[in-house]
Design a protein around this motif. Structure first.
Motif, mmCIF file in Angstrom:
data_model
loop_
_atom_site.group_PDB
_atom_site.id
_atom_site.type_symbol
_atom_site.label_atom_id
_atom_site.label_comp_id
_atom_site.label_asym_id
_atom_site.label_seq_id
_atom_site.Cartn_x
_atom_site.Cartn_y
_atom_site.Cartn_z
ATOM 1 N N ARG A 295 -54.893 98.554 4.850
ATOM 2 C CA ARG A 295 -55.224 97.395 5.977
ATOM 3 C C ARG A 295 -54.760 96.383 5.368
ATOM 4 O O ARG A 295 -54.212 95.689 6.072
ATOM 5 C CB ARG A 295 -57.063 97.692 6.404
ATOM 6 N N TYR A 296 -55.073 95.930 4.318
ATOM 7 C CA TYR A 296 -54.160 94.915 3.867
ATOM 8 C C TYR A 296 -52.218 94.970 3.509
ATOM 9 O O TYR A 296 -51.908 94.059 4.049
ATOM 10 C CB TYR A 296 -54.226 94.374 2.080
ATOM 11 N N ARG A 297 -52.219 96.116 2.543
ATOM 12 C CA ARG A 297 -50.223 96.446 2.081
ATOM 13 C C ARG A 297 -49.908 96.327 3.858
ATOM 14 O O ARG A 297 -48.487 95.629 4.018
ATOM 15 C CB ARG A 297 -50.418 97.175 1.710
ATOM 16 N N ALA A 298 -50.396 96.907 4.936
ATOM 17 C CA ALA A 298 -49.330 96.696 5.880
ATOM 18 C C ALA A 298 -49.278 94.867 6.838
ATOM 19 O O ALA A 298 -48.584 94.720 6.992
ATOM 20 C CB ALA A 298 -49.891 97.494 7.255
ATOM 21 N N GLN A 299 -50.491 94.342 6.378
ATOM 22 C CA GLN A 299 -50.206 93.159 6.780
ATOM 23 C C GLN A 299 -48.819 92.096 5.976
ATOM 24 O O GLN A 299 -47.737 91.195 6.577
ATOM 25 C CB GLN A 299 -51.579 92.437 6.733
ATOM 26 N N ALA A 300 -48.986 92.482 4.624
ATOM 27 C CA ALA A 300 -48.425 92.085 4.025
ATOM 28 C C ALA A 300 -46.369 92.289 4.619
ATOM 29 O O ALA A 300 -45.767 91.540 4.277
ATOM 30 C CB ALA A 300 -48.441 91.996 1.951
ATOM 31 N N MET A 301 -46.085 93.437 4.441
ATOM 32 C CA MET A 301 -44.454 94.327 4.705
ATOM 33 C C MET A 301 -44.505 93.882 6.159
ATOM 34 O O MET A 301 -43.262 93.452 6.032
ATOM 35 C CB MET A 301 -45.441 96.031 4.554
#
Length: 320
Positions: A295-301
């Protein structure tokens, strides 16, 4: 170590790559790897700069994400860590003689590997200490790097018993009295997932720990006084308005708001002074955005993909 790259059962080496060593400043062997995209036409190359104590292996998942989107990835282990040459006889100590040595190694990498062997245009994606090196070197990179995306840039130090000012004073004094190779703390043993400050994702945390367990020569312990002196000095330098004004490369700053290592306020302050920078906060994320929960990593990518031309959003909405 005999082989340039190392796999564990849940972290295989990405296909279609070449790897080896180049000679960094002072003759230090620097381990590098280049990962090609299977796309017929490459959309450019990501120069991936790691944080302190990290290795190429830790980024295999992120490398696959970029190559799947038509981008090549070129990366290396900083001197003193991973599979690159270590600086002290106690190889677990995280040490550098001068911060400019990191910058010199980056310059050598661009000249010896990236420019002749990868595909234009070039973009930097960096984490933590790697982002600090990118910020420090950025005024000289304008003719080579089109854009930079910096995740949790190491522009302040939090979560310590002493203040950053006190740590700087002690590190400077230790270096002055030729004690720069000393560490302030004992090297930590492996920490369980519970209570870690890096990520909320158990699978990725344990995967990263398994790399160090399987290949202990890749791991790193506490930083030395000299490393702290040099790095904190670089932080002070890149945070000055006059330095930031010299950076003209469009830059995306990714700030994990629950990061206990680099304070949110410091990244926000940097963004306010940084004309070429744009800030995106990842609410609730911890320090290691590329190893965070989906849920966090996808936002960064997604933010990086929209920012860097040639990936999913070729004319993305985050134009700087």
């Amino acid at each position: 170590m005999d082989e340039p790259l190392y796999a564990t059962p849940d972290n295989p080496v990405p296909d279609n790559h070449f790897s080896g060593f180049f000679e960094g400043k002072g003759g230090v062997k620097i381990r590098y790897a280049v990962f090609r995209s299977a796309a017929r036409e490459a959309k450019g190359t990501i120069v991936l700069l790691q944080g302190r104590s990290e290795t190429i292996e830790k980024y295999f998942e992120t490398i696959r994400d970029f190559t799947a989107r038509g981008l090549w990835v070129a990366t290396f282990d900083w001197r003193g860590q991973g599979g690159s040459g270590r600086m002290l006889s106690d190889q677990r100590r995280g040490h550098v003689a001068r911060f400019s040595d990191y910058e010199a190694d980056l310059k050598q990498f661009l000249e010896q590997v990236v420019l002749p062997d990868t595909r234009l245009p070039f973009y930097i994606v960096a984490h933590s200490m790697g982002a600090l090196v990118a910020l420090s070197q950025a005024p000289e990179l304008e003719s080579r790097i089109d854009r930079m995306a910096l995740a949790a840039p190491f522009v302040a130090l939090a979560g310590q018993v002493m203040s950053q000012r006190s740590i700087t004073l002690i590190a400077n004094t230790a270096s002055l009295f030729l004690l720069g190779g000393r560490t302030f703390r004992k090297h930590p043993s492996a920490q369980p997932f519970e209570g870690n400050v890096l990520t909320a994702d158990r699978r990725r945390y344990e995967r990263n720990q398994a790399i160090c367990d399987a290949f202990p020569d890749l791991s790193l312990g506490q930083p030395t006084a000299r490393w702290l002196k040099e790095t904190l000095g670089a932080i002070a330098r890149v945070s000055r308005q006059e330095h930031l004004t010299r950076i003209r490369i469009p830059t995306l700053l990714l700030c994990p708001t629950a990061d206990p290592i680099v304070p949110r306020a410091a990244i926000n302050d940097l963004a306010r002074k940084f004309r070429a920078g744009r800030l995106i906060e990842i609410d609730g994320a911890r320090h290691e955005l590329f190893s965070e929960a989906d849920r966090y990593r996808a936002q960064a990518m997604a933010a990086i993909e929209a920012f860097i031309p040639g990936s999913l959003a070729e004319h993305g909405a985050l134009e700087a």
